[in-house]
Design a protein around this motif. Structure first.
Motif, mmCIF file in Angstrom:
data_model
loop_
_atom_site.group_PDB
_atom_site.id
_atom_site.type_symbol
_atom_site.label_atom_id
_atom_site.label_comp_id
_atom_site.label_asym_id
_atom_site.label_seq_id
_atom_site.Cartn_x
_atom_site.Cartn_y
_atom_site.Cartn_z
ATOM 1 N N VAL A 143 3.769 3.294 -3.836
ATOM 2 C CA VAL A 143 4.846 3.157 -4.859
ATOM 3 C C VAL A 143 6.032 2.668 -4.073
ATOM 4 O O VAL A 143 6.880 1.893 -4.372
ATOM 5 C CB VAL A 143 5.165 4.420 -5.686
ATOM 6 C CG1 VAL A 143 6.360 4.317 -6.678
ATOM 7 C CG2 VAL A 143 3.941 4.768 -6.479
ATOM 8 N N GLU A 144 6.259 3.458 -3.024
ATOM 9 C CA GLU A 144 7.593 3.187 -2.010
ATOM 10 C C GLU A 144 7.388 3.580 -0.608
ATOM 11 O O GLU A 144 6.838 4.525 -0.504
ATOM 12 C CB GLU A 144 8.716 4.060 -2.549
ATOM 13 C CG GLU A 144 10.209 3.660 -2.133
ATOM 14 C CD GLU A 144 10.564 2.368 -2.626
ATOM 15 O OE1 GLU A 144 11.238 1.776 -1.670
ATOM 16 O OE2 GLU A 144 10.700 1.938 -3.571
ATOM 17 N N GLY A 145 7.702 2.564 0.323
ATOM 18 C CA GLY A 145 7.657 3.124 1.686
ATOM 19 C C GLY A 145 6.869 1.898 2.508
ATOM 20 O O GLY A 145 6.359 2.244 3.494
ATOM 21 N N LEU A 146 6.651 0.744 1.954
ATOM 22 C CA LEU A 146 5.957 -0.385 2.755
ATOM 23 C C LEU A 146 6.393 -0.384 4.067
ATOM 24 O O LEU A 146 5.313 -0.184 4.983
ATOM 25 C CB LEU A 146 5.937 -1.459 2.017
ATOM 26 C CG LEU A 146 5.303 -2.944 2.749
ATOM 27 C CD1 LEU A 146 3.696 -2.483 2.717
ATOM 28 C CD2 LEU A 146 5.421 -4.088 2.098
ATOM 29 N N HIS A 147 7.550 -0.385 4.488
ATOM 30 C CA HIS A 147 7.851 -0.649 6.072
ATOM 31 C C HIS A 147 7.518 0.807 6.789
ATOM 32 O O HIS A 147 7.126 0.646 7.960
ATOM 33 C CB HIS A 147 9.357 -0.989 5.969
ATOM 34 C CG HIS A 147 9.505 -2.439 5.514
ATOM 35 N ND1 HIS A 147 9.775 -2.669 4.242
ATOM 36 C CD2 HIS A 147 9.308 -3.669 6.166
ATOM 37 C CE1 HIS A 147 9.955 -4.094 4.190
ATOM 38 N NE2 HIS A 147 9.695 -4.601 5.315
ATOM 39 N N ARG A 148 7.783 1.766 6.262
ATOM 40 C CA ARG A 148 7.392 2.940 6.771
ATOM 41 C C ARG A 148 5.917 2.971 6.965
ATOM 42 O O ARG A 148 5.483 3.718 8.103
ATOM 43 C CB ARG A 148 7.939 4.477 6.147
ATOM 44 C CG ARG A 148 9.264 4.491 6.246
ATOM 45 C CD ARG A 148 9.808 5.516 5.230
ATOM 46 N NE ARG A 148 10.054 4.755 3.890
ATOM 47 C CZ ARG A 148 10.332 5.691 2.954
ATOM 48 N NH1 ARG A 148 10.296 6.944 2.722
ATOM 49 N NH2 ARG A 148 10.262 4.986 1.660
ATOM 50 N N LEU A 149 5.189 2.921 6.000
ATOM 51 C CA LEU A 149 3.615 2.726 5.974
ATOM 52 C C LEU A 149 3.162 2.024 7.212
ATOM 53 O O LEU A 149 2.570 2.356 8.007
ATOM 54 C CB LEU A 149 2.938 2.469 4.841
ATOM 55 C CG LEU A 149 1.573 1.997 4.623
ATOM 56 C CD1 LEU A 149 0.774 3.467 4.944
ATOM 57 C CD2 LEU A 149 1.139 1.370 3.439
ATOM 58 N N GLU A 150 3.823 0.604 7.131
ATOM 59 C CA GLU A 150 3.158 -0.470 8.448
ATOM 60 C C GLU A 150 3.711 0.037 9.632
ATOM 61 O O GLU A 150 3.161 -0.159 10.780
ATOM 62 C CB GLU A 150 3.698 -1.682 7.942
ATOM 63 C CG GLU A 150 2.987 -2.308 6.879
ATOM 64 C CD GLU A 150 1.420 -2.278 6.838
ATOM 65 O OE1 GLU A 150 0.776 -2.489 8.011
ATOM 66 O OE2 GLU A 150 1.046 -2.127 5.813
ATOM 67 N N ALA A 151 4.916 0.781 9.698
ATOM 68 C CA ALA A 151 5.382 1.152 11.125
ATOM 69 C C ALA A 151 4.538 2.245 11.661
ATOM 70 O O ALA A 151 4.277 2.333 12.782
ATOM 71 C CB ALA A 151 6.839 1.795 10.872
ATOM 72 N N VAL A 152 4.197 3.340 10.761
ATOM 73 C CA VAL A 152 3.221 4.379 11.116
ATOM 74 C C VAL A 152 1.951 3.574 11.699
ATOM 75 O O VAL A 152 1.392 4.068 12.511
ATOM 76 C CB VAL A 152 3.201 5.588 10.082
ATOM 77 C CG1 VAL A 152 1.979 6.447 10.427
ATOM 78 C CG2 VAL A 152 4.362 6.143 9.930
ATOM 79 N N ARG A 153 1.468 2.845 10.875
ATOM 80 C CA ARG A 153 0.142 2.129 11.115
ATOM 81 C C ARG A 153 0.321 1.191 12.687
ATOM 82 O O ARG A 153 -0.707 1.504 13.405
ATOM 83 C CB ARG A 153 -0.211 1.074 10.149
ATOM 84 C CG ARG A 153 -1.680 0.541 10.217
ATOM 85 C CD ARG A 153 -1.743 -0.670 9.264
ATOM 86 N NE ARG A 153 -1.635 -0.413 7.820
ATOM 87 C CZ ARG A 153 -2.336 0.381 7.042
ATOM 88 N NH1 ARG A 153 -3.651 0.654 7.365
ATOM 89 N NH2 ARG A 153 -1.918 0.555 5.663
ATOM 90 N N TRP A 154 1.287 0.641 12.722
ATOM 91 C CA TRP A 154 1.603 0.113 13.960
ATOM 92 C C TRP A 154 1.770 0.898 14.954
ATOM 93 O O TRP A 154 1.175 0.433 16.312
ATOM 94 C CB TRP A 154 3.068 -0.929 14.104
ATOM 95 C CG TRP A 154 3.291 -1.779 15.010
ATOM 96 C CD1 TRP A 154 2.765 -2.968 15.111
ATOM 97 C CD2 TRP A 154 4.154 -1.697 16.204
ATOM 98 N NE1 TRP A 154 3.105 -3.479 16.280
ATOM 99 C CE2 TRP A 154 4.170 -2.644 16.950
ATOM 100 C CE3 TRP A 154 4.903 -0.564 16.439
ATOM 101 C CZ2 TRP A 154 5.038 -2.937 17.991
ATOM 102 C CZ3 TRP A 154 5.693 -0.656 17.630
ATOM 103 C CH2 TRP A 154 5.776 -1.817 18.216
ATOM 104 N N LEU A 155 1.992 1.983 15.066
ATOM 105 C CA LEU A 155 2.002 3.049 16.094
ATOM 106 C C LEU A 155 0.747 3.879 16.369
ATOM 107 O O LEU A 155 0.426 4.443 17.300
ATOM 108 C CB LEU A 155 3.000 4.373 15.554
ATOM 109 C CG LEU A 155 4.613 3.673 15.904
ATOM 110 C CD1 LEU A 155 5.462 5.024 15.250
ATOM 111 C CD2 LEU A 155 5.208 3.365 17.020
ATOM 112 N N GLY A 156 -0.122 3.258 15.475
ATOM 113 C CA GLY A 156 -1.704 3.991 15.864
ATOM 114 C C GLY A 156 -1.956 5.302 15.102
ATOM 115 O O GLY A 156 -2.865 5.862 15.464
ATOM 116 N N GLU A 157 -0.974 5.504 13.994
ATOM 117 C CA GLU A 157 -1.286 6.889 13.357
ATOM 118 C C GLU A 157 -2.445 6.602 12.440
ATOM 119 O O GLU A 157 -2.683 5.439 12.148
ATOM 120 C CB GLU A 157 -0.185 7.324 12.751
ATOM 121 C CG GLU A 157 1.100 7.695 13.800
ATOM 122 C CD GLU A 157 0.900 8.830 14.624
ATOM 123 O OE1 GLU A 157 -0.185 9.738 14.000
ATOM 124 O OE2 GLU A 157 1.356 8.886 15.690
#
Length: 82
Positions: free
Chosen positions: A55-69
């Motif tokens: 719903v909200e937070g695409l950039h946070r989601l992708e940042a966490v994915r980019w960090l390997g979480e």
């Protein structure tokens, strides 16, 4: 009051229209900030019966994915379908 839940990244669906708003440079800056300060605001997702929908937070989601979480702090909200 909303409760924070850890949700696996693989269980979160991002609608195609939302993906078009992604800015890679913003993701990189957010990832750096998350490493230094942690993620301050959980993303928001709704459950459609089968999966979680962002719903909200695409950039946070992708940042966490980019960090390997593999999971992310999330609020489960009641939201209209877009």
């Amino acid at each position: 009051m909303l409760r924070v839940q850890k949700i696996p990244l693989d269980d979160i669906y991002v609608p195609a229209a939302r993906k078009k708003t992604l800015h890679p440079e913003t993701v990189r800056h957010l990832a750096e900030d998350i490493v230094e300060n942690g993620m301050k605001t959980p993303i928001q997702v709704r459950h459609d019966g089968k999966r979680y929908v962002l719903v909200e937070g695409l950039h946070r989601l992708e940042a966490v994915r980019w960090l390997g979480e593999t999971s992310i702090d999330s609020y489960l909200v009641q939201a209209r379908k877009h």
